[in-house]
Motif scaffolding. Structure first.
Motif, short mmCIF file in Angstrom:
data_model
loop_
_atom_site.label_atom_id
_atom_site.label_comp_id
_atom_site.label_asym_id
_atom_site.label_seq_id
_atom_site.Cartn_x
_atom_site.Cartn_y
_atom_site.Cartn_z
N PRO A 1 0.81 -1.22 0.00
CA PRO A 1 0.00 0.00 0.00
C PRO A 1 0.85 1.28 0.00
N LEU A 2 2.13 1.17 0.40
CA LEU A 2 2.95 2.38 0.52
C LEU A 2 3.74 2.73 -0.74
N GLY B 1 -8.87 5.47 1.23
CA GLY B 1 -9.20 4.39 0.31
C GLY B 1 -8.08 3.37 0.19
N PRO B 2 -7.21 3.54 -0.84
CA PRO B 2 -6.27 2.47 -1.18
C PRO B 2 -5.18 2.18 -0.15
N ALA B 3 -5.05 3.02 0.91
CA ALA B 3 -4.05 2.69 1.94
C ALA B 3 -4.49 1.47 2.74
N ASP C 1 -4.60 -2.74 -8.64
CA ASP C 1 -4.52 -1.63 -7.69
C ASP C 1 -4.58 -0.29 -8.42
N GLY C 2 -5.57 -0.15 -9.31
CA GLY C 2 -5.63 1.04 -10.17
C GLY C 2 -5.60 2.33 -9.38
N GLU C 3 -6.39 2.39 -8.31
CA GLU C 3 -6.49 3.67 -7.60
C GLU C 3 -5.18 4.00 -6.89
N ARG C 4 -4.53 2.96 -6.34
CA ARG C 4 -3.23 3.19 -5.70
C ARG C 4 -2.27 3.81 -6.70
N GLY D 1 0.77 8.11 -8.62
CA GLY D 1 1.42 8.79 -9.75
C GLY D 1 1.23 10.29 -9.66
N GLN D 2 0.01 10.71 -9.32
CA GLN D 2 -0.25 12.17 -9.21
C GLN D 2 0.57 12.76 -8.06
N TRP D 3 0.68 11.99 -7.00
CA TRP D 3 1.43 12.44 -5.80
C TRP D 3 2.90 12.65 -6.16
N LEU D 4 3.50 11.63 -6.83
CA LEU D 4 4.93 11.75 -7.16
C LEU D 4 5.16 12.85 -8.20
N ASP D 5 4.18 13.07 -9.12
CA ASP D 5 4.30 14.18 -10.08
C ASP D 5 4.33 15.52 -9.34
N ALA D 6 3.45 15.64 -8.31
CA ALA D 6 3.40 16.90 -7.56
C ALA D 6 4.72 17.12 -6.82
#
Ligand code: HEM
Length: 467
Positions: A95-96, A192-194, A213-216, A221-226
């Motif tokens: 999950p991480l 959610g996915p955590a 694990d689509g949502e994860r 991906g959006q998190w690492l882009d930010a």
């Protein structure tokens, strides 16, 4: 008969905060029972314990065909966390990973060793001392945001404040536009996915069926882009001198004097953000909840803060002016450990407490369980900060493991405690904290320990006495 004894006011009963139901008997024993545990633990990692778990120091079990051992004996737990025979299990990482990539939190072996060594200077007391102005600004920002508001969702406010603190400390940035994006993503992820799913329990490899694990992957991906965008902004406009953790990260060098790659910097920042702000915001929330229900302790704490106001804190040493504050935070971490479960897998056969450990055995060390264990604590479910007040070295309390132990002990513990003290002091100096409703708040855990609902708090401004 000594009448004065009868007249003396009895001390207030200690606060016993609510907790999830403790089941009378274990669920396991059959496939149906094990599936029930998996369902319960996906909903709430601390929701499937039974009475015996709070009495036994070792509990062997088999779960979906895999052997496991719950270790609550503190000395044995510390031995496991210190031994190279035990590594973080793949399922605990699933999950991480989308949030932290290959950063320190999940790295193993030589890569972990190299990363830990090069990050150590970033978390020395001197380096954390240098971050105090960022924590002050985050605390003052929180107080400003709450100014004039009487009914507040403090879980949300602390979430924002802890993110603000870590963004300031890491990037010298406020929780502005980019910060708000990260806060929203983190919230969606944690809700959610955590949470663990059935695939996490049965998987053998880190990437088994992760396409499910689509949502994860999407939120990660959006998190690492930010995070990438924040690093790119710094590379485009570097600071002339070291001001924050990113400056220190960019300056780290490995044994061959090589700088870290862009990806490594991104993964370390993702790790610090993910490991740093959710955990600390949970700590702040549970502390406020306990103080709201224990006005006497809250008043004593306020007196301590007023005797040495947060604006006067100029060094880590100054935090020693708040011994009760530190004890309250430790007692909160005991009752509500932000990380309620630490898991390891055995590489080779071993024996723990007389129980055979086969290679691949899952060893579970639960700060939640150990911190509330009936054989290890007096009045284990009571909120009693004084138990830490007389301890010159609370870290030496063997059954107290909120930050883990051994070589992988939390690298950000000093950071989190300094931040939490300063943010809380800013709040307590200005307002009294109460609760709007008596509805019990029950802890629910995924990776971190949160509340089953976010209660409204009532904030009453402190009327300053005239000099
Ligand atoms: C109340 C706050 C916090 C709590 C309770 C907490 C708890 C923990 C625990 C229990 C571990 C060990 C996990 C294991 O052994 O598997 C850990 C590791 C870690 N924590 Fe924290 N943490 C907190 C705040 C922070 C902060 C503020 C940061 C960074 C700014 C941070 C960064 C990390 C990192 C990078 C690791 C991995 C260390 C390694 O594996 O070498 N934590 N934390």
């Amino acid at each position: 008969m000594d009448v004065s004894i009868l007249d003396a006011p009895s001390p207030p009963a200690p606060l016993i905060p609510p907790a999830p139901k403790v089941h009378p008997r274990p669920f396991g024993g059959s496939l149906l029972g094990e599936l029930r545990i998996a369902r319960e633990m996906s909903r709430n990692l601390v929701g499937a314990y039974c009475e015996a778990d709070f009495e036994d120091l070792f509990t062997p079990y088999t779960f979906l065909g895999q052997p496991g051992l719950v270790v609550s004996d503190p000395a044995s737990a510390r031995r496991v966390l210190t031994s190279p025979n035990y590594v973080r299990p793949v399922k605990a990482n699933r999950p991480l990973r989308p949030l932290v990539g290959e950063g320190l939190l999940l790295a193993e072996g030589a890569t972990w060793k190299r990363q830990r060594k090069s990050l150590a200077p970033v978390f020395t007391p001197a380096a954390i001392g240098g971050l105090l102005p960022h924590f002050q600004d985050a605390g003052a920002g929180l107080a400003e945001a709450l100014d004039g508001r009487s009914r507040v969702n403090l879980a949300e406010a602390f979430h924002q404040a802890a993110l603000d603190a870590v963004l300031r400390a890491l990037f010298s940035r406020r929780a502005d536009a980019e910060g708000a994006v990260l806060a929203k993503l983190a919230r969606r992820y944690m809700e959610g996915p955590a949470h663990f799913n059935l695939m996490d329990y049965v998987s053998k490899g880190a990437d088994d069926l992760t396409f499910l694990d689509g949502e994860r992957r999407r939120i990660g991906g959006q998190w690492l882009d930010a995070v990438d965008a924040l690093i790119a902004a710094r590379r485009a406009a570097p600071h002339p001198e070291v001001r924050d953790l990113l400056d220190r990260l960019l300056a780290t060098r490995d044994e061959d004097d090589a700088p870290p790659s862009d990806r490594e910097i991104r993964d370390q920042c993702g790790s610090m953000l993910a490991a740093g702000f959710e955990t600390t915001s949970r700590l702040l929330f549970w502390t406020a909840l306990l103080l709201a229900q224990d006005p006497a302790t809250q008043n004593r704490l306020r007196a301590e803060v007023r005797a040495f106001p947060p604006e006067r804190v100029a060094s880590l040493d100054d935090l020693k002016a708040w011994p009760l504050m530190r004890s309250v935070l430790f007692e909160t971490l005991r009752l509500y450990p932000s990380v309620p479960l630490i898991a390891r897998t055995a590489l080779e056969a071993d024996e723990i407490g007389g129980f055979a450990v086969v290679p691949g055995c899952m060893v579970t060390i639960s700060p939640w369980l150990i911190h509330r264990h009936r054989k290890l604590w007096d009045a284990p479910t009571a909120f009693h900060p004084e138990r830490f007040l007389d301890q010159p070295h609370p870290w030496a309390v063997e059954a107290f493991l909120p930050f883990g132990a051994g070589p992988r002990v939390c690298i950000g513990a000093g950071f989190a405690l300094a931040e939490a003290q300063i943010i809380l002091a800013n709040l307590l100096a200005r307002v009294e904290i109460g609760l709007a409703s008596e509805r019990p708040v029950i802890p629910v855990a995924s990776i971190t320990l949160g509340p089953d609902h976010e209660p409204d708090f009532i904030l009453t401004p402190i009327v300053q006495a005239r000099p």
